[in-house]
Design an enzyme around this catalytic site. Structure first.
Site, PDB file in Angstrom:
ATOM      1  N   CYS A  71      21.992 -13.223 -40.295  1.00 22.11           N
ATOM      2  CA  CYS A  71      22.101 -14.660 -39.997  1.00 22.11           C
ATOM      3  C   CYS A  71      20.768 -15.227 -39.500  1.00 22.11           C
ATOM      4  O   CYS A  71      20.224 -14.777 -38.486  1.00 22.11           O
ATOM      5  CB  CYS A  71      23.200 -14.881 -38.952  1.00 22.11           C
ATOM      6  SG  CYS A  71      23.212 -16.525 -38.214  1.00 22.11           S
ATOM      7  N   GLY A  72      20.247 -16.242 -40.198  1.00 21.62           N
ATOM      8  CA  GLY A  72      18.984 -16.860 -39.805  1.00 21.62           C
ATOM      9  C   GLY A  72      19.045 -17.528 -38.444  1.00 21.62           C
ATOM     10  O   GLY A  72      18.090 -17.442 -37.663  1.00 21.62           O
ATOM     11  N   HIS A  73      20.163 -18.197 -38.130  1.00 19.52           N
ATOM     12  CA  HIS A  73      20.304 -18.857 -36.835  1.00 19.52           C
ATOM     13  C   HIS A  73      20.346 -17.830 -35.703  1.00 19.52           C
ATOM     14  O   HIS A  73      19.840 -18.076 -34.607  1.00 19.52           O
ATOM     15  CB  HIS A  73      21.561 -19.723 -36.811  1.00 19.52           C
ATOM     16  CG  HIS A  73      21.511 -20.883 -37.757  1.00 19.52           C
ATOM     17  ND1 HIS A  73      20.563 -21.876 -37.646  1.00 19.52           N
ATOM     18  CD2 HIS A  73      22.274 -21.212 -38.829  1.00 19.52           C
ATOM     19  CE1 HIS A  73      20.758 -22.762 -38.604  1.00 19.52           C
ATOM     20  NE2 HIS A  73      21.780 -22.384 -39.331  1.00 19.52           N
ATOM     21  N   CYS A  74      20.956 -16.664 -35.994  1.00 17.46           N
ATOM     22  CA  CYS A  74      20.995 -15.595 -34.989  1.00 17.46           C
ATOM     23  C   CYS A  74      19.588 -15.065 -34.727  1.00 17.46           C
ATOM     24  O   CYS A  74      19.215 -14.803 -33.577  1.00 17.46           O
ATOM     25  CB  CYS A  74      21.891 -14.456 -35.459  1.00 17.46           C
ATOM     26  SG  CYS A  74      23.610 -14.936 -35.770  1.00 17.46           S
TER      27      CYS A  74
END
Length: 524
Positions: A71-74
């Site tokens: 996950c990029g946001h993670c």
């Protein structure tokens, strides 16, 4: 021989007694297994379905991030999460931060209804059944402050004039609740709001001398600020009490400057202000004549406070994305643009008169009164728009191509910054190459951040729409797998998948947006 028998039996009995307890025998007592240790990475507890319970027993205040490695946001949150843990550790805070690899722990994601990443939940006193959803910012200082206000006090109790004045003098924005009875349920509402309004400092008092000092005779929430009017009062309704939503809106509105300069620090507050109408003044802050326009702009803002948010955008700063969103060039400054954040409709003045308070007021009144028509963005049609397998559409040629009654047109609405759009680009190119010799099929794409089409509100990127040949202006939204094979089945079957094809098969999550205004937020 018989006389030796008792001695032999005695020796055997003693040997048996000496061996008993040296090791476990079937059905015998077992040693208690050692307690499992909870591992850590960079000050963050690493939990799984076995160790979550241990962590909840050991830590009365625990913030848990459910993340996915892909996950990029993670990944963006990770360094801030580590910094927040370090900040709290330096204060010897009782709160600990933890993380759970969601895809590897399906039992936990199901138990806590985790449907997206990252998801953060706050656990108090080992309570596993009812964790609180994390609602704070995703940067270190904000995470730490959100937690501080949950494990400690979110307000300062004020007992005298000296303490109240010291609090007001120490901060740009201070909110003080004046309540004659601190046991009143309105105080609980005030305290609940204070937990989440992290960018403001809160005080609370019931002292009569403080009511008198600030000219109050009944329960009131007062916002003190070192700009604009200096103070704004929110009296508590004597019959209805204190409404948290109304108070929150009041504080958001009055904590902002009459004119807010747009930048990466202020943009989150601008979008969160819940004021749907925004008026933007585009100026070049390096030019003195442009700076002088701010006085008239600010003068016009006061009567519209709470109804229209006045924003100044410096075209000499890193704001090209804002210019693009409104279809502007830096050379066109100074100029005004008006936008309604709910409908995303944009408005521009009919003339380019001098930016005075009167001119700004007239333009605002005209838009609010429905006397100005919105405009739609469109790039110019590229000369080679139809010279490649994937045809390039813009606002100006969309209508003639999409609704050509002799063609079946498959269009990708995308954003240049969208990761999912980039991932599916090769499949879209391959599809166009495969069908380039089919005269009745067109594969096209439209940059929805630079072109607007009336009647087509794009709700996520990429959005795929199919416009079948024939009359009736029919439109079919494609919602299945984004690969060449499935695209081909869809086209070959006249704009629908064969019945055996499962819907949403392997389709990645889109970059979902509430409306076009969020495109701008994503780019910030």
């Amino acid at each position: 021989m018989d006389s030796q028998l008792p001695s032999v039996l005695l020796l055997l009995l003693l040997r048996a007694l000496s061996l008993w307890g040296q090791g476990p025998e079937p059905g015998g007592p077992l040693e208690e297994p050692g307690k499992e240790e909870v591992p850590e990475e960079d000050g963050i507890l690493v939990l799984n379905h076995r160790t979550l319970g241990l962590a909840l027993q050991e830590h009365p205040a625990l913030l848990v991030e459910f993340y996915a490695p892909w996950c990029g946001h993670c990944k963006a949150l990770a360094p801030e999460y580590i910094k927040a843990a370090a900040l709290l550790a330096a204060e010897s805070a009782k709160t600990r931060l933890a993380k759970v690899d969601g895809p590897s722990e399906p039992e936990l994601t199901k138990e806590f209804a985790v449907t997206e990443y990252p998801t953060l939940k706050f656990f108090r006193n080992g309570n596993r059944t009812d964790p609180e959803d994390y609602t704070g910012p995703r940067e270190a200082a904000g995470i730490a402050e959100w937690l501080r206000r949950r494990v400690g006090s979110s307000t300062t109790r004020l007992e005298d004039e000296e303490g109240a004045q010291a609090l007001i003098d120490a901060h740009d924005i201070v909110v003080i609740g004046f309540f004659q009875d601190l046991q009143d349920e309105d105080v609980a509402t005030f305290l609940a709001l204070a937990q989440d309004a992290l960018d403001m400092t809160f005080g609370l008092t019931d002292r009569p001398q403080l009511f008198q000092k600030f000219g109050l005779t009944k329960d009131t929430v007062v916002l003190f600020k070192k700009f604009d009017e200096g103070r704004a009062d929110f009296p508590v309704d004597e019959e209805l009490g204190l409404d948290q939503g109304d108070l929150s809106h009041f504080l958001l509105t009055h904590s902002m400057h009459l004119v807010t300069e747009f930048n990466s620090q202020t943009s989150p507050k601008i979008f969160a202000a819940r004021i749907l109408n925004h008026l933007l003044l585009f100026i070049n802050q390096t030019l003195a004549p442009h700076q002088e326009l701010l006085a008239g702009f600010r003068e016009a803002a006061l009567p519209f406070r709470g109804q229209v948010l006045f924003v100044a955008v410096d075209v000499s700063a890193n704001n090209n994305h804002v210019l693009q969103y409104f279809g502007l060039r830096a050379e066109e400054a100074p100029t005004l643009r008006f936008i309604n954040m709910e409908t995303t409709k944009k408005y521009m003045p009919a003339d380019s008169g001098p930016v005075t308070a009167a001119w700004v007021t007239t333009f605002c009144d005209s838009v609010l009164g429905g006397k100005v028509k919105p405009y739609l963005l469109s790039q110019e049609v590229p000369p080679d728009w139809d010279q490649h397998p994937v045809k390039t559409l813009v606002g100006k040629n969309f209508e003639q191509v999409a609704f050509d009654e002799t063609k079946n047109v498959f269009i990708k609405f995308y954003a240049p910054w969208c990761t999912h759009c980039k991932e599916m680009a090769p499949a879209w190119e391959a599809l166009a190459e495969k069908y380039k010799d089919h005269e009745d099929i067109i594969i096209a794409e439209l940059d929805a951040t630079a072109n607007e089409v009336e009647g087509f509100a794009v709700q996520g990127f990429p959005t795929l729409k199919y416009f079948p040949a024939g009359q009736g202006r029919k439109v079919i939204e494609y919602k299945s797998a984004r690969d060449l094979e499935t695209f081909s089945k869809f086209l070959d079957n006249g704009g629908k998948l064969p019945e055996e094809e499962p819907p949403e098969a392997s389709a990645p999550f889109p970059d979902t947006i509430a409306n076009s205004t969020v495109d701008l937020k994503e780019e910030l």
